[in-house]
Enzyme design. Structure first.
Site, short mmCIF file in Angstrom:
data_model
loop_
_atom_site.label_atom_id
_atom_site.label_comp_id
_atom_site.label_asym_id
_atom_site.label_seq_id
_atom_site.Cartn_x
_atom_site.Cartn_y
_atom_site.Cartn_z
N TYR A 151 0.84 -1.21 0.00
CA TYR A 151 0.00 0.00 0.00
C TYR A 151 0.88 1.25 0.00
O TYR A 151 0.74 2.12 -0.86
CB TYR A 151 -0.89 -0.04 1.24
CG TYR A 151 -1.90 1.09 1.34
CD1 TYR A 151 -3.03 1.12 0.53
CD2 TYR A 151 -1.73 2.12 2.28
CE1 TYR A 151 -3.97 2.14 0.65
CE2 TYR A 151 -2.67 3.14 2.39
CZ TYR A 151 -3.79 3.14 1.58
OH TYR A 151 -4.72 4.15 1.70
N ASP A 152 1.82 1.31 0.96
CA ASP A 152 2.63 2.54 1.13
C ASP A 152 3.46 2.82 -0.12
O ASP A 152 3.48 3.94 -0.64
CB ASP A 152 3.58 2.41 2.33
CG ASP A 152 2.86 2.16 3.64
OD1 ASP A 152 1.63 1.94 3.62
OD2 ASP A 152 3.53 2.16 4.69
P1 NAD Z 1 -12.74 1.70 0.27
O1 NAD Z 1 -12.08 0.38 0.36
O2 NAD Z 1 -14.06 1.88 0.92
O3 NAD Z 1 -12.88 2.17 -1.25
C1 NAD Z 1 -11.98 1.81 -2.27
C2 NAD Z 1 -12.79 1.48 -3.51
O4 NAD Z 1 -11.89 1.12 -4.58
C3 NAD Z 1 -13.72 0.28 -3.30
O5 NAD Z 1 -15.00 0.60 -3.78
C4 NAD Z 1 -13.07 -0.83 -4.12
O6 NAD Z 1 -13.99 -1.79 -4.58
C5 NAD Z 1 -12.40 -0.04 -5.23
N1 NAD Z 1 -11.27 -0.74 -5.86
C6 NAD Z 1 -10.25 -1.37 -5.26
N2 NAD Z 1 -9.42 -1.88 -6.18
C7 NAD Z 1 -9.93 -1.56 -7.40
C8 NAD Z 1 -9.53 -1.79 -8.74
N3 NAD Z 1 -8.42 -2.48 -9.02
N4 NAD Z 1 -10.30 -1.31 -9.75
C9 NAD Z 1 -11.44 -0.61 -9.49
N5 NAD Z 1 -11.87 -0.36 -8.23
C10 NAD Z 1 -11.12 -0.81 -7.21
O7 NAD Z 1 -11.69 2.77 0.86
P2 NAD Z 1 -11.85 4.33 1.11
O8 NAD Z 1 -11.61 4.57 2.54
O9 NAD Z 1 -13.07 4.84 0.47
O10 NAD Z 1 -10.57 4.88 0.32
C11 NAD Z 1 -10.68 5.50 -0.96
C12 NAD Z 1 -9.31 6.03 -1.39
O11 NAD Z 1 -8.84 6.99 -0.44
C13 NAD Z 1 -8.26 4.95 -1.50
O12 NAD Z 1 -7.44 5.22 -2.62
C14 NAD Z 1 -7.45 5.11 -0.23
O13 NAD Z 1 -6.12 4.68 -0.39
C15 NAD Z 1 -7.54 6.60 0.01
N6 NAD Z 1 -7.38 6.92 1.44
C16 NAD Z 1 -8.38 6.70 2.33
C17 NAD Z 1 -8.18 6.99 3.68
C18 NAD Z 1 -9.27 6.78 4.71
O14 NAD Z 1 -9.02 7.01 5.90
N7 NAD Z 1 -10.47 6.39 4.37
C19 NAD Z 1 -6.94 7.49 4.13
C20 NAD Z 1 -5.93 7.68 3.17
C21 NAD Z 1 -6.15 7.42 1.83
#
Ligand code: NAD
Ligand code: UDP
Ligand code: UDP
Length: 344
Positions: A151-152
Site C-alpha cells: 500500500y505505502d
Molecule cells: P474503500 O475500500 O471503501 O474504497 C476503495 C474502492 O476502490 C472500493 O469501492 C473498491 O472496490 C475499489 N477498488 C479497489 N481496487 C480496485 C480496482 N483495481 N479497480 C477498481 N476499483 C477498485 O476505501 P476508502 O476509505 O473509500 O478509500 C478511498 C481512497 O482513499 C483509496 O485510494 C485510499 O487509499 C484513500 N485513502 C483513504 C483513507 C481513509 O481514511 N479512508 C486514508 C488515506 C487514503
C-alpha cells in the site's frame, strides 16, 4: 445548491462504490455534475451507490483499473484502492497493481483527454515518521519490504507517476495526502480502528487495543474530507499539491477507545492484542498548506463526528443483526438524518 448547466462537467470517480468515493459522488451529483463511477467492487458495494442508480446524471461501470479504460470525461478523481490494512494485505500484489497500473491507466486516459486528474494519496507515504506533525516536504520513513509496503510504496509510486506525467506531458494533476477519515458508510467489518471500536462497543464485546494504545492518529470526518478533495480539484491549475487533508486534532488510540466507551455506555471494557508490524507510532497532519492554498479547514470535531458515526453503526446493527456483518460484500443503505448528503 445545483449549479448552472454550463458549468456541468462529466466526472469520472474510480473507487466510487467505496466509503469515500460514494460520498464524493453524492457531493458531485448534488453540485449538478454528471458522474461516471468505475469500481471492481472489491471492497466497495452496490449498496453504497444504490440510491444513485436511477439518477439521470449517474452511471456505473464494473471495471478493474489495472486494465485500460476508454471513456470520455472532463475530470478524473482516482480513488480506486483498498484502504483498510486487512483489505490491502489480503492480496498485496493486486494492491500494488491497483496503485501503479491503475495510476498509469488513469494518467494515460487523462493524457488522451487533456483533462485534470486528482490522486487519492495517503498519510502512509510518511510511513512511521520521525517528523511531527507531518508536512508535505517530509519525505517519509517507509519500510519497502514489509506487510504494509504494497500500500505505502504503491501509493508513493503513484505519486511519482503523477508528477512525471505532469512534468513530461504537462498534465494538470492534483495530489491529496489523506489522513485517517471516518464516518457513515465505513464497512462495519473492515478492521479500521473507528469501525472496530464502535462495532465492538455496540455488540458488548471488549474493545481491542493493539499494542499499548499510546500510538496516535488524527481523525477527519468524511464530509470535511470530501470538501477538501473538491476544493483541491477546483484550485488553480498551477497548484499540484501534494497537500495534506486531515484533521490535526491528535488522539492516542486508547483515548479514542475511552470516548467510544463513554458515548456508547458499553461495560465490556478493553482487551489488548499485538501491535501489527510497522504500525506507525504517531500521525498528525500539518495542514498549513491546505489552509493557505485551499482555504480549507476541517469543521467537524471528533466530539461531533463520533456520535453521528455511532448512530450509523447502531442503525446497521438494528437493520441486520450482529451475525451478518462479517461479509465484506454487505453494506447497509445509509440511514437518513446522518448529516450526510444523499444525491439530489
Ligand atoms: P474503500 O475500500 O471503501 O474504497 C476503495 C474502492 O476502490 C472500493 O469501492 C473498491 O472496490 C475499489 N477498488 C479497489 N481496487 C480496485 C480496482 N483495481 N479497480 C477498481 N476499483 C477498485 O476505501 P476508502 O476509505 O473509500 O478509500 C478511498 C481512497 O482513499 C483509496 O485510494 C485510499 O487509499 C484513500 N485513502 C483513504 C483513507 C481513509 O481514511 N479512508 C486514508 C488515506 C487514503
Ligand atoms: N490508457 C487508457 N485509456 C486511454 C488512454 C490510455 O486506459 O484513454 C492506458 C493505456 O493502457 C496506456 C496507459 O494508459 O498503456 C498509459 O498511456 P500513455 O499514453 O501514457 O502511454 P502508452 O503506454 O500508450 O505509450
Ligand atoms: N487499532 C487498534 N485496534 C483495532 C484496530 C486498529 O488498536 O481494533 C490501531 C492500529 O494498530 C493503529 C490505529 O489503531 O495504530 C489505526 O489503525 P487503522 O487500521 O484504522 O489505520 P492505519 O492508520 O493504521 O492505517
Amino acid at each position: 445548491m445545483t449549479r448552472l448547466y454550463d458549468s456541468r462537467k462529466r466526472i469520472l470517480v474510480t473507487g466510487g462504490a467505496g466509503f469515500l468515493g460514494s460520498h464524493l459522488i453524492d457531493r458531485l451529483i448534488a453540485d449538478g455534475h454528471d458522474v461516471l463511477c468505475v469500481d471492481n467492487l472489491f471492497t466497495g458495494t452496490k449498496q453504497n451507490i444504490d440510491h444513485l442508480c436511477s439518477h439521470p446524471r449517474f452511471e456505473f461501470i464494473r471495471h478493474d483499473v489495472t486494465f485500460p479504460l476508454y471513456v470520455e470525461v472532463d475530470e478524473i478523481y482516482n480513488l480506486a484502492c483498498p484502504a483498510s490494512p486487512i483489505h490491502y494485505q489480503h492480496d498485496p500484489v493486486q494492491t500494488t497493481k491497483t496503485s501503479v497500473h491503475g495510476a498509469i491507466n488513469m494518467l494515460g486516459l487523462a493524457k488522451r483527454l487533456r483533462c485534470r486528474i486528482l490522486q487519492a494519496s495517503t498519510s502512509e507515504v510518511y510511513g512511521d515518521p520521525e517528523v511531527h506533525p507531518q508536512a508535505e516536504n517530509y519525505w517519509g520513513r517507509v519500510n519497502p519490504i514489509g506487510l504494509r509496503s504494497c500500500y505505502d510504496e504503491g501509493k508513493r509510486c503513484a505519486e511519482t507517476l503523477f508528477f512525471d506525467y505532469h512534468r513530461q506531458h504537462d498534465l494538470e494533476i492534483k495530489v491529496a495526502r489523506i489522513f485517517n477519515t471516518y464516518g457513515p458508510r465505513m464497512h462495519p467489518a473492515d478492521g479500521r480502528v473507528v469501525s472496530n471500536f464502535v462495532m465492538q462497543a455496540l455488540k458488548g464485546e471488549p474493545i481491542t487495543i493493539y499494542g499499548t494504545g499510546n500510538q496516535t492518529r488524527s481523525f477527519c470526518y468524511v464530509e470535511d474530507l470530501i470538501d477538501g478533495l473538491v476544493k483541491l480539484m477546483e484550485s488553480p491549475g498551477d497548484f499540484t499539491g501534494p497537500v495534506n487533508l486531515g484533521n490535526p486534532e491528535e488522539f492516542a488510540i486508547r483515548e479514542l477507545a475511552e470516548r467510544v466507551i463513554e458515548l456508547t455506555g458499553t461495560r465490556a471494557g478493553l482487551t489488548s492484542a499485538p501491535l501489527p508490524a510497522d504500525d506507525p507510532r504517531q500521525r498528525c497532519p500539518d495542514i498549513t498548506l491546505a489552509r493557505t492554498k485551499l482555504d480549507w479547514l476541517p469543521k467537524t470535531s471528533l466530539a461531533q463526528g463520533l456520535p453521528r458515526t455511532i448512530a450509523y453503526f447502531r442503525a446497521v446493527l438494528t437493520e441486520r443483526g450482529a451475525d451478518d456483518l462479517n461479509d465484506w460484500s454487505y453494506r447497509p443503505a445509509l440511514p437518513t438524518a446522518m448529516g450526510i448528503r444523499q444525491g439530489t
